[in-house]
Design an enzyme around this catalytic site. Structure first.
Site, mmCIF file in Angstrom:
data_model
loop_
_atom_site.group_PDB
_atom_site.id
_atom_site.type_symbol
_atom_site.label_atom_id
_atom_site.label_comp_id
_atom_site.label_asym_id
_atom_site.label_seq_id
_atom_site.Cartn_x
_atom_site.Cartn_y
_atom_site.Cartn_z
ATOM 1 N N GLY A 291 0.774 -1.184 0.080
ATOM 2 C CA GLY A 291 -0.110 -0.431 0.058
ATOM 3 C C GLY A 291 0.880 0.645 0.051
ATOM 4 O O GLY A 291 2.017 1.119 0.648
ATOM 5 N N HIS B 64 -2.738 7.484 6.781
ATOM 6 C CA HIS B 64 -1.614 8.760 5.758
ATOM 7 C C HIS B 64 -2.578 9.847 5.589
ATOM 8 O O HIS B 64 -1.689 11.010 5.292
ATOM 9 C CB HIS B 64 -0.652 7.602 4.613
ATOM 10 C CG HIS B 64 0.293 7.558 5.178
ATOM 11 N ND1 HIS B 64 1.221 7.175 5.660
ATOM 12 C CD2 HIS B 64 0.747 5.458 5.028
ATOM 13 C CE1 HIS B 64 2.610 6.756 6.507
ATOM 14 N NE2 HIS B 64 1.354 5.189 5.469
ATOM 15 N N HIS C 174 -4.987 1.745 7.176
ATOM 16 C CA HIS C 174 -3.323 2.450 7.610
ATOM 17 C C HIS C 174 -3.148 3.286 6.917
ATOM 18 O O HIS C 174 -2.125 4.213 7.060
ATOM 19 C CB HIS C 174 -2.383 0.991 7.610
ATOM 20 C CG HIS C 174 -0.786 1.313 7.083
ATOM 21 N ND1 HIS C 174 0.255 1.267 8.203
ATOM 22 C CD2 HIS C 174 -0.186 2.123 6.553
ATOM 23 C CE1 HIS C 174 1.166 1.504 7.731
ATOM 24 N NE2 HIS C 174 1.050 2.187 6.819
ATOM 25 N N GLU C 175 -3.569 3.141 5.229
ATOM 26 C CA GLU C 175 -3.359 4.159 4.365
ATOM 27 C C GLU C 175 -3.939 5.457 4.633
ATOM 28 O O GLU C 175 -3.580 6.407 4.268
ATOM 29 C CB GLU C 175 -3.279 3.765 2.878
ATOM 30 C CG GLU C 175 -2.718 1.937 2.517
ATOM 31 C CD GLU C 175 -0.713 2.703 2.643
ATOM 32 O OE1 GLU C 175 -0.391 3.745 3.109
ATOM 33 O OE2 GLU C 175 -0.472 1.585 2.871
ATOM 34 N N GLN D 149 2.980 9.737 0.808
ATOM 35 C CA GLN D 149 4.527 9.481 0.468
ATOM 36 C C GLN D 149 5.508 9.033 -0.101
ATOM 37 O O GLN D 149 6.308 9.062 -0.420
ATOM 38 C CB GLN D 149 4.272 8.363 0.855
ATOM 39 C CG GLN D 149 3.678 7.001 2.608
ATOM 40 C CD GLN D 149 3.073 5.866 2.640
ATOM 41 O OE1 GLN D 149 2.785 5.883 1.615
ATOM 42 N NE2 GLN D 149 4.383 4.729 3.060
ATOM 43 N N CYS E 145 5.505 0.031 7.053
ATOM 44 C CA CYS E 145 5.700 1.449 6.465
ATOM 45 C C CYS E 145 6.235 1.198 5.173
ATOM 46 O O CYS E 145 7.524 1.112 5.741
ATOM 47 C CB CYS E 145 5.202 1.907 7.427
ATOM 48 S SG CYS E 145 4.113 3.814 7.041
ATOM 49 N N LEU E 146 6.049 2.064 4.218
ATOM 50 C CA LEU E 146 7.343 2.072 3.730
ATOM 51 C C LEU E 146 7.862 3.608 3.602
ATOM 52 O O LEU E 146 8.928 3.329 3.469
ATOM 53 C CB LEU E 146 7.230 2.523 1.575
ATOM 54 C CG LEU E 146 6.322 1.066 1.242
ATOM 55 C CD1 LEU E 146 6.583 0.817 -0.295
ATOM 56 C CD2 LEU E 146 8.017 -0.097 1.468
HETATM 57 NI NI NI Z 1 2.120 3.660 5.130
#
Ligand code: NI
Length: 175
Positions: free
Chosen positions: A46, A140, A136-137, A51, A94-95
């Site tokens: 995701g 962000h 989660h996304e 991000q 998470c990236l």
């Molecule tokens: Ni994330």
């Protein structure tokens, strides 16, 4: 398509609230293609637009297992309209917080309205990993990352580890 640089903690951009998309056009689709490419390259399941440095309410998600065909899903201006009382815990990563993981508890299911890749209105009832991933996304988009759910001490430890991970990576490239 292009791989975009990924913003990592503690970049203040990750604390900002993203703005709704007002038009789904080819330019936006090109950006979403690049988001997807960046997510696959990382690799991750995701990615939110913030991000990769754009404060727009866009997510790309693909939770298909490695041995199955890709199943990219695009969520533009997503809104959670319902969450279950049942909770589920996943070990989240998470990236923007590379190589760090923590168990996070969230509603097990959610309903989400959004615009798809073509700008058409959609609604889904997400369960299991997809429900967690969407929540989660979506965090962000509101300036929240998963370590914000942890204690202050744990959070700063994670940020320190990420800084070291990024620094070590940069030094490896120089050698
Ligand atoms: Ni994330």
């Amino acid at each position: 398509m292009a791989i975009l640089p990924i913003v990592t903690v503690p970049d203040p951009l990750l604390k900002k609230v993203s703005k709704p998309v007002d038009k789904v056009d080819d330019k936006l689709r090109k950006f979403m293609d690049n988001m997807l490419e960046t997510m696959y390259d990382a690799p991750g399941i995701g990615l939110a637009a913030v991000q990769v440095g754009k404060l727009l309410r866009i997510l790309v998600i693909d939770i298909a297992p490695d041995d199955e065909d890709p199943n990219p899903q695009y969520f533009i201006n997503p809104e959670i309209t319902w969450t279950s009382e049942d909770l589920a815990t996943y070990n989240e990563g998470c990236l923007s917080i590379p190589e760090q993981y923590a168990d996070i508890e969230r509603p097990a299911e959610c309903k989400v309205t959004y615009l798809d890749y073509n700008g058409d209105a959609q609604e889904i009832h997400a369960t299991e990993l997809l429900a967690t991933c969407i929540q989660h996304e979506m965090d962000h988009l509101n300036g929240v990352v998963f370590i914000d759910y942890l204690s202050k001490i744990k959070r700063s430890m994670y940020v320190r580890k990420v800084k070291k991970f990024i620094k070590d990576g940069a030094e490896e490239k120089k050698e």
